[in-house]
Write a protein that holds these residues in place. Structure first.
Motif, PDB file in Angstrom:
ATOM      1  N   ASP A 161      71.308 106.909 106.472  1.00  0.00           N
ATOM      2  CA  ASP A 161      70.491 106.883 108.134  1.00  0.00           C
ATOM      3  C   ASP A 161      69.897 104.718 108.090  1.00  0.00           C
ATOM      4  N   THR A 162      70.482 104.384 108.831  1.00  0.00           N
ATOM      5  CA  THR A 162      69.503 103.200 109.650  1.00  0.00           C
ATOM      6  C   THR A 162      69.016 103.049 110.664  1.00  0.00           C
ATOM      7  N   ALA A 163      68.852 101.110 110.897  1.00  0.00           N
ATOM      8  CA  ALA A 163      67.845 101.202 111.718  1.00  0.00           C
ATOM      9  C   ALA A 163      68.242  99.752 111.648  1.00  0.00           C
ATOM     10  N   PRO A 164      68.415  99.098 113.337  1.00  0.00           N
ATOM     11  CA  PRO A 164      67.807  97.572 113.719  1.00  0.00           C
ATOM     12  C   PRO A 164      66.454  97.019 112.997  1.00  0.00           C
ATOM     13  N   HIS A 165      66.126  97.783 112.665  1.00  0.00           N
ATOM     14  CA  HIS A 165      64.214  97.424 111.737  1.00  0.00           C
ATOM     15  C   HIS A 165      64.417  96.814 110.543  1.00  0.00           C
ATOM     16  N   TYR A 166      65.827  97.835 109.969  1.00  0.00           N
ATOM     17  CA  TYR A 166      65.964  97.454 108.806  1.00  0.00           C
ATOM     18  C   TYR A 166      66.742  96.271 108.228  1.00  0.00           C
ATOM     19  N   GLY A 167      65.409  95.123 107.907  1.00  0.00           N
ATOM     20  CA  GLY A 167      65.321  93.731 107.249  1.00  0.00           C
ATOM     21  C   GLY A 167      66.396  92.929 108.488  1.00  0.00           C
ATOM     22  N   GLN A 168      65.171  93.287 110.181  1.00  0.00           N
ATOM     23  CA  GLN A 168      65.992  92.649 111.344  1.00  0.00           C
ATOM     24  C   GLN A 168      67.819  92.504 111.285  1.00  0.00           C
ATOM     25  N   GLY A 169      68.535  93.773 111.054  1.00  0.00           N
ATOM     26  CA  GLY A 169      69.583  94.423 111.375  1.00  0.00           C
ATOM     27  C   GLY A 169      70.372  93.941 110.138  1.00  0.00           C
ATOM     28  N   LEU A 170      69.878  93.462 108.843  1.00  0.00           N
ATOM     29  CA  LEU A 170      70.661  93.542 107.702  1.00  0.00           C
ATOM     30  C   LEU A 170      71.582  94.826 107.502  1.00  0.00           C
ATOM     31  N   SER A 171      70.078  95.567 107.271  1.00  0.00           N
ATOM     32  CA  SER A 171      70.576  96.878 106.826  1.00  0.00           C
ATOM     33  C   SER A 171      71.846  97.587 107.851  1.00  0.00           C
ATOM     34  N   GLU A 172      71.696  97.417 109.147  1.00  0.00           N
ATOM     35  CA  GLU A 172      73.049  97.500 109.554  1.00  0.00           C
ATOM     36  C   GLU A 172      74.651  97.395 109.332  1.00  0.00           C
ATOM     37  N   ARG A 173      74.402  96.149 109.327  1.00  0.00           N
ATOM     38  CA  ARG A 173      75.485  94.657 109.142  1.00  0.00           C
ATOM     39  C   ARG A 173      75.803  95.826 107.990  1.00  0.00           C
ATOM     40  N   ARG A 174      75.151  95.636 107.065  1.00  0.00           N
ATOM     41  CA  ARG A 174      75.577  96.299 105.376  1.00  0.00           C
ATOM     42  C   ARG A 174      76.693  97.626 105.969  1.00  0.00           C
ATOM     43  N   VAL A 175      75.361  98.723 106.004  1.00  0.00           N
ATOM     44  CA  VAL A 175      76.220  99.682 106.992  1.00  0.00           C
ATOM     45  C   VAL A 175      77.762 100.150 107.349  1.00  0.00           C
ATOM     46  N   GLY A 176      77.532  99.379 108.277  1.00  0.00           N
ATOM     47  CA  GLY A 176      78.798  99.264 109.267  1.00  0.00           C
ATOM     48  C   GLY A 176      79.519  98.421 107.848  1.00  0.00           C
ATOM     49  N   ASP A 177      79.569  97.575 107.366  1.00  0.00           N
ATOM     50  CA  ASP A 177      81.345  96.800 107.243  1.00  0.00           C
ATOM     51  C   ASP A 177      81.481  97.912 105.544  1.00  0.00           C
ATOM     52  N   ALA A 178      80.369  98.939 105.505  1.00  0.00           N
ATOM     53  CA  ALA A 178      80.717 100.069 104.000  1.00  0.00           C
ATOM     54  C   ALA A 178      82.127 101.097 104.706  1.00  0.00           C
ATOM     55  N   LEU A 179      81.463 101.639 105.572  1.00  0.00           N
ATOM     56  CA  LEU A 179      81.388 102.814 106.350  1.00  0.00           C
ATOM     57  C   LEU A 179      83.235 102.253 108.031  1.00  0.00           C
ATOM     58  N   ARG A 180      82.879 101.362 107.877  1.00  0.00           N
ATOM     59  CA  ARG A 180      84.570 101.052 108.598  1.00  0.00           C
ATOM     60  C   ARG A 180      85.730 101.515 108.150  1.00  0.00           C
ATOM     61  N   GLY A 181      86.265 101.621 108.689  1.00  0.00           N
ATOM     62  CA  GLY A 181      87.659 102.859 108.293  1.00  0.00           C
ATOM     63  C   GLY A 181      87.827 103.238 107.858  1.00  0.00           C
ATOM     64  N   SER A 182      86.505 104.231 107.890  1.00  0.00           N
ATOM     65  CA  SER A 182      86.413 106.235 107.647  1.00  0.00           C
ATOM     66  C   SER A 182      86.655 106.299 108.577  1.00  0.00           C
ATOM     67  N   SER A 183      86.495 107.764 108.782  1.00  0.00           N
ATOM     68  CA  SER A 183      85.587 108.741 109.352  1.00  0.00           C
ATOM     69  C   SER A 183      84.777 110.298 109.370  1.00  0.00           C
ATOM     70  N   ASP A 184      84.243 109.528 107.626  1.00  0.00           N
ATOM     71  CA  ASP A 184      83.524 111.226 107.365  1.00  0.00           C
ATOM     72  C   ASP A 184      82.674 110.767 106.982  1.00  0.00           C
ATOM     73  N   TYR A 185      82.322 110.443 107.530  1.00  0.00           N
ATOM     74  CA  TYR A 185      80.465 109.944 107.840  1.00  0.00           C
ATOM     75  C   TYR A 185      79.655 110.419 108.843  1.00  0.00           C
ATOM     76  N   VAL A 186      78.342 110.973 108.782  1.00  0.00           N
ATOM     77  CA  VAL A 186      77.579 111.345 109.713  1.00  0.00           C
ATOM     78  C   VAL A 186      76.627 109.430 109.605  1.00  0.00           C
ATOM     79  N   LEU A 187      76.146 109.036 111.300  1.00  0.00           N
ATOM     80  CA  LEU A 187      75.565 108.240 111.174  1.00  0.00           C
ATOM     81  C   LEU A 187      74.565 108.036 112.072  1.00  0.00           C
ATOM     82  N   SER A 188      73.306 107.818 111.525  1.00  0.00           N
ATOM     83  CA  SER A 188      72.338 107.643 112.336  1.00  0.00           C
ATOM     84  C   SER A 188      71.797 106.147 112.486  1.00  0.00           C
TER      85      SER A 188
END
Ligand SMILES: NC(=O)c1ccc[n+]([C@@H]2O[C@H](COP(=O)([O-])OP(=O)(O)OC[C@H]3O[C@@H](n4cnc5c(N)ncnc54)[C@H](OP(=O)(O)O)[C@@H]3O)[C@@H](O)[C@H]2O)c1
Length: 342
Positions: free
Chosen positions: A54-81
Motif C-alpha cells: 500500500d502506498t500513496a502520493p502523500h507518502y514523501g510527496q511521491g517518493l514512496s510511489e517511485r520506490r514501490v514502482g521501481d521494486a514491482l516493475r517487471g513482475s505481475s505477482d503483486y497487489v498494489l493499492s
C-alpha cells in the motif's frame, strides 16, 4: 518464503494476503530511508513472501510511489493499492512535510473532484512506472484531516470523486475502490453514497481502540465491504511499548498520558503471559471477519523477518481472555482464538 492466508476483498474477484506491507515508511516517515535501503527493504520483503503493498502520493510527496514502482516493475505477482485526493505541484524546494523527512520537491493540493481523481490516478501510474493499480482509495477525507472544510470537500468527494472511482472500476482499470482514512465515521457516512469494496482504516481498530465495533464493523459485514487495517501499532506505540526512552508515537505524534497508561497495562499482561505486545497488536485485528489484511509500516530491513515472526507467534487463548477480563479490550471484540474456533 512465507505464504499468507488469502482473503477475498469485498465482492471483487481480488483476494489479498492477510499480511501486507504499508509503504508510508518508504516516503521517509519519521526517518530518512536511502534509495538503496528502500530497494533492499522491498526486495527482501518480496523475497520473504510479501505481495500486497500500500502506498500513496502523500507518502514523501511521491517518493514512496517511485520506490514501490521501481521494486514491482517487471513482475505481475503483486497487489498494489494507492490513493487519490492529493495532487502534487512543483514547490521549488524539498522540506519536511507532515512527518515525511526529505521528501520530493512538491506541494500538495487536495482535489476530490472527478477530474482531480482521474488526474491523480494517471499521475500515480506514471510515478510508479506501472500499468496496473489494483485498489484505489480516496485518501483522508473527513474532518480529522479537513476540519470545517470537510463540509465543502465531502460532497465533492461523494459526487465527482466517487463517479471517477466508479468509472475506473467499471472500465476495469482498477479492481476495487474504497477510502483510506484515520476515522471510521467518515466511512460510515460514505456508505450512504457509494458501493465501496473496502476501507483502509488506520489506527481505529487496534488492540488499543475498538469503538468501530459498535456500528461500523457490523455495517461492513452487512455490505460485504472489507477492511484493511493500517496503523495496527497505532503509529508505533504498540510495537515499541512504553518502557524505553520514548518518544512513544501514537497517531503520528507524542502519545498522551492515558494512552501511555493503557499501553503500560497491556504490557504488564503481555509479561504475565510471555506474549510480545507487537505480535498481539499485529494479530488482533484479523480476528474480525470483516478484516481482510493488516499492513504494518516497515522502515528497516531487519523489521521484515521480525514482523513475519510476530505474525506467526502463537498467542494463548488465556491471554486474550485476560485482556477482556481486565477491560483492556472490549467484551465484543473477536480475538484470534475465536476466529479459529477456539
Ligand atoms: N489514511 C490512510 O490511508 C492511512 C493512514 C495511516 C496508515 N496507512 C497505511 O498503513 C500503513 C501502516 O501504518 P503506519 O506506518 O502509519 O503505522 P504502524 O504500522 O502502526 O506503525 C509503524 C511504526 O511502527 C514501527 N515499528 C514497526 N514494527 C516495529 C517493531 N517490530 N518494533 C518496533 N517498532 C516497530 C515502525 O518503525 P520503523 O519505521 O523503524 O520500522 C514505524 O515507525 C502505512 O504505511 C500506510 O500504508 C494509511
Amino acid at each position: 518464503m512465507a505464504s499468507f492466508q488469502k482473503n477475498p476483498l469485498g465482492k471483487t474477484e481480488l483476494s489479498i494476503d492477510a499480511l501486507g506491507f504499508g509503504c508510508a515508511s518508504l516516503g521517509n516517515l519519521y526517518h530518512a530511508v536511502s534509495d538503496a535501503e528502500a530497494a533492499d527493504i522491498l526486495t527482501t520483503a518480496r523475497a520473504r513472501g510479501f505481495r500486497y503493498f500500500d502506498t500513496a502520493p502523500h507518502y514523501g510527496q511521491g517518493l514512496s510511489e517511485r520506490r514501490v514502482g521501481d521494486a514491482l516493475r517487471g513482475s505481475s505477482d503483486y497487489v498494489l493499492s494507492t490513493k487519490v485526493g492529493r495532487l502534487l505541484r512543483p514547490a521549488g524546494y524539498a522540506a519536511e512535510r507532515h512527518g515525511f523527512v526529505s521528501p520530493m520537491p512538491f506541494d500538495m493540493a487536495y482535489d476530490y473532484s472527478y477530474d482531480g481523481v482521474m488526474r491523480s490516478f494517471e499521475d500515480s501510474l506514471q510515478r510508479l512506472g506501472l500499468d496496473r493499480i489494483d485498489i484505489l482509495y480516496m485518501h483522508d477525507i473527513g474532518p480529522v484531516t479537513h476540519g470545517d472544510d470537510d463540509r465543502r470537500l465531502f460532497p465533492i468527494a461523494m459526487d465527482g470523486g466517487y463517479r471517477a472511482l466508479e468509472a475506473l472500476r467499471q472500465s476495469g482499470l482498477v479492481s476495487a475502490i474504497g477510502l483510506g482514512v484515520n476515522e471510521y465515521e467518515v466511512c460510515e457516512r460514505a456508505l450512504d453514497y457509494g458501493d465501496w469494496d473496502c476501507f483502509l482504516l488506520a489506527g481505529r481498530y487496534t488492540l488499543l481502540e475498538q469503538k468501530a465495533l459498535e456500528t461500523f464493523l457490523p455495517q461492513c459485514m452487512d455490505r460485504n465491504c472489507s477492511l484493511i487495517i493500517g496503523g495496527a501499532y497505532n503509529s508505533g506505540i504498540l510495537a515499541t511499548g512504553v518502557r524505553g526512552k520514548g518518544p512513544y508515537y501514537y497517531n503520528y505524534a507524542a502519545a498522551p498520558e492515558p494512552v501511555i497508561k493503557k499501553v503500560a497495562a497491556i504490557e504488564r499482561l503481555c509479561d504475565e503471559f510471555e506474549v510480545s505486545m507487537a505480535a498481539a497488536a499485529l494479530q488482533f485485528p484479523l480476528a474480525h471477519p470483516a478484516v481482510a489484511s493488516v499492513i504494518p509500516g516497515i522502515g528497516k530491513v531487519s523489521r521484515i523477518d521480525q514482523t513475519l515472526s510476530l505474525f506467526a507467534t502463537e498467542i494463548p487463548d488465556e491471554f486474550w481472555q485476560a485482556l477482556r477480563k481486565h477491560g483492556l479490550i472490549r467484551d465484543d471484540a473477536p480475538t484470534p482464538s475465536c476466529r479459529s474456533g477456539g
